[in-house]
Structures are given as structure tokens and as C-alpha cells.
Design a protein around this motif. Structure first.
Motif, short mmCIF file in Angstrom:
data_model
loop_
_atom_site.label_atom_id
_atom_site.label_comp_id
_atom_site.label_asym_id
_atom_site.label_seq_id
_atom_site.Cartn_x
_atom_site.Cartn_y
_atom_site.Cartn_z
N ARG A 1 0.85 -1.19 0.00
CA ARG A 1 0.00 0.00 0.00
C ARG A 1 0.88 1.24 0.00
NH1 ARG A 1 -5.52 -0.24 0.92
NH2 ARG A 1 -6.33 -2.33 1.41
N VAL A 2 0.47 2.24 -0.76
CA VAL A 2 1.14 3.54 -0.79
C VAL A 2 0.15 4.56 -0.25
CG1 VAL A 2 2.26 5.30 -2.21
CG2 VAL A 2 2.51 2.87 -2.80
N LYS A 3 0.40 5.02 0.96
CA LYS A 3 -0.50 5.95 1.63
C LYS A 3 -1.94 5.45 1.62
CE LYS A 3 2.15 10.22 1.26
NZ LYS A 3 2.17 11.63 0.81
N GLY A 4 -2.10 4.17 1.90
CA GLY A 4 -3.42 3.56 1.98
C GLY A 4 -3.99 3.08 0.68
N ASN A 5 -3.32 3.35 -0.45
CA ASN A 5 -3.81 2.94 -1.76
C ASN A 5 -3.20 1.59 -2.16
OD1 ASN A 5 -5.26 5.56 -2.80
ND2 ASN A 5 -3.32 6.24 -1.94
N LYS A 6 -4.01 0.70 -2.70
CA LYS A 6 -3.53 -0.61 -3.13
C LYS A 6 -2.46 -0.45 -4.21
CE LYS A 6 -7.89 -3.04 -2.25
NZ LYS A 6 -8.99 -3.81 -2.88
N ALA A 7 -1.42 -1.27 -4.10
CA ALA A 7 -0.32 -1.17 -5.04
C ALA A 7 0.32 -2.53 -5.27
CB ALA A 7 0.73 -0.17 -4.53
N ILE A 8 1.07 -2.62 -6.35
CA ILE A 8 1.84 -3.81 -6.72
C ILE A 8 3.30 -3.39 -6.82
CG2 ILE A 8 2.16 -5.66 -8.42
CD1 ILE A 8 -0.63 -4.75 -9.54
N ILE A 9 4.20 -4.18 -6.27
CA ILE A 9 5.63 -3.90 -6.43
C ILE A 9 6.31 -5.14 -6.97
CG2 ILE A 9 6.23 -4.51 -4.04
CD1 ILE A 9 8.34 -2.22 -4.19
N GLN A 10 7.23 -4.93 -7.89
CA GLN A 10 7.98 -6.03 -8.48
C GLN A 10 9.45 -5.65 -8.55
OE1 GLN A 10 7.83 -6.76 -12.73
NE2 GLN A 10 7.68 -8.96 -12.43
#
Length: 259
Positions: free
Chosen positions: A199-208
């Protein structure tokens, strides 16, 4: 015992299939994000298309190959007020084709103004990286806020670079939704993960992470809006997340109308 073995085999096969599928979708997602922007950056830098060869004097069909030209001059974004006035005049004259065209141009002008506003809101420095405004791109290829991309690069002299793209496109946003709605696809086995949900500041995110490309972080900003960080030569995941969290995500979402 056989039932247990069959169950284990099924679970292993299912996990492998999910991992392969998610990696394939992630690649498609990244390709969709970068495809249009890369073309604009190359065009801005004067780099010819990949399929263009400077050495060939003729094509396979016998036609000559263009070796150069003056190109196209930069034009100012559409004047929103002027285009709206033209649309009203055309509509009054029942020239609906011209009225529609002028409205499209007006909306494109609004999109470009919005993109420039978002660029101004981005931090001038991130993790000691300075912005390279020569690589800024604000591009609207359709009307009605359906394919607007904002592109900016931060870098230093030590081969460390961060590229950020903010945009809206239903195609790659739809691919991201597959990840966000299926947590099982985002978990890799073993002690080391090469992609996962964050999460980035509460927003759903994907990291690779890929050795050859570094870190890619994609966060959803709403129904179809997204922000992508591509981080080269960052030390670790924590450094990437700290850089991403330095952005005013709520401010960007507000400008995009996602709040």
C-alpha cells in the motif's frame, strides 16, 4: 496416502500456474503503461522508431526509405474557450460534425492543462534525485479523459533514476484489477518474493523487482487512474516505498477527480 499426494500435486500445480499467470499479467500491465509514453519520449529526443533503419536505401517493396525530414513543429494545446465558441457556432449552424470536433479539441485542451497542473504538483527532488524537465511529457491521445499520460524523470549522476507515469487507461487499469482482486496471485513461494501487494499511503499497489530493471511500483488511484514508479539502482524496497510516499497522492487523486 494417494489422496494426500494428489492433493499436494494439485496445490503445487495451481500455485505455479497462478505465479506464471500473474507474472505474465504484470508484464502486460507494465507494457501498456510504457508503450505510449516511450514513443513520445523517443520522439521528443529525436530517436527514430525501432523498425526504421538509417542504412537501408529502399524497402523490400522497392520503395525508397525516407532518410530524414523537418518533422512536425510543436503546436500549442487547443484553446479551450475558442474551441467551445467554435462548437457553439457550428451547433447553431447544424454542422454537428464540426461541433463534435471542436468539443473534442476543447476537452483535449482541458486534459493537457490538467496534466501540466499535476506535473507542477510533483516534488522537484526525490531521494536526492533531481527532476529532468527535458523529459517531461503530457499527452492526450483521446478525448474525455480516457487516455491521458503524465511522465516525469528524476535522476542523478550515479546511474540512479526514478521515472513516474500518472495516467488513465481502462486497459491496463483492468489488468491491475485482476491483481488487486486476487491476493492469492500476488504471493510468491519461498523466502524471496519478486512481486507482491503493498500500500502507498493507503492505496492498493503492486511492487515487483527484476535484477535487470530494478523496482516497479504501480498504485491504483481510482477506477481507471494509476501512478507508476520505475526505480533503477535503488538500494531496497524500503527506499522505493519511502520515495513513493513523498508524493502527494491525495492531491493527485483530487485533481484527477478520483475523490
Amino acid at each position: 496416502m494417494k489422496k494426500v499426494l494428489y492433493s499436494l500435486c494439485f496445490l503445487i500445480a495451481f500455485t505455479a500456474a497462478n505465479t506464471a499467470s500473474s507474472q505474465g499479467l504484470f508484464k502486460k500491465l507494465k507494457d501498456k503503461v510504457n508503450k505510449v509514453v516511450d514513443k513520445e519520449v523517443d520522439k521528443k529526443a529525436g530517436i527514430p522508431p525501432e523498425n526504421q533503419s538509417a542504412d537501408n536505401s529502399s524497402s523490400s517493396s522497392g520503395k525508397p526509405v525516407n532518410k530524414g525530414g523537418g518533422g512536425l513543429s510543436n503546436t500549442a494545446p487547443p484553446d479551450v474557450k475558442a474551441e467551445m465558441a467554435d462548437a457553439e457556432t457550428a451547433h447553431a449552424a447544424k454542422n454537428y460534425s464540426d461541433a463534435r470536433y471542436s468539443l473534442q479539441q476543447a476537452l483535449m485542451g482541458v486534459e493537457i492543462q490538467l496534466g501540466r497542473q499535476i506535473l507542477k504538483s510533483l516534488p522537484p527532488t526525490v531521494d536526492a534525485l533531481n527532476v529532468d524537465t527535458a523529459q517531461d511529457v503530457v499527452m492526450s491521445t483521446q478525448w474525455g479523459w480516457s487516455n491521458l499520460s503524465i511522465h516525469r524523470v528524476w535522476k542523478n549522476t550515479a546511474d540512479k533514476q526514478m521515472t513516474v507515469t500518472v495516467g488513465n487507461a481502462g486497459v491496463y487499469a483492468g489488468l491491475a484489477t485482476l491483481y488487486f482482486s486476487n491476493a492469492g496471485m500476488m504471493q510468491a513461494n519461498g523466502s524471496t518474493q519478486n512481486f507482491k501487494q503493498v500500500r502507498v499511503k493507503g492505496n492498493k499497489a503492486i511492487i515487483q523487482y527484476e535484477d535487470s530493471k530494478g523496482y516497479t511500483l504501480i498504485a491504483s488511484l481510482g477506477q481507471t487512474s494509476m501512478i507508476v514508479w520505475e526505480c533503477i539502482n535503488f538500494a531496497n524496497e524500503q527506499e522505493v516505498m519511502a520515495a513513493a510516499n513523498s508524493f502527494d497522492i491525495d492531491g493527485i487523486k483530487k485533481m484527477l477527480g478520483e475523490q
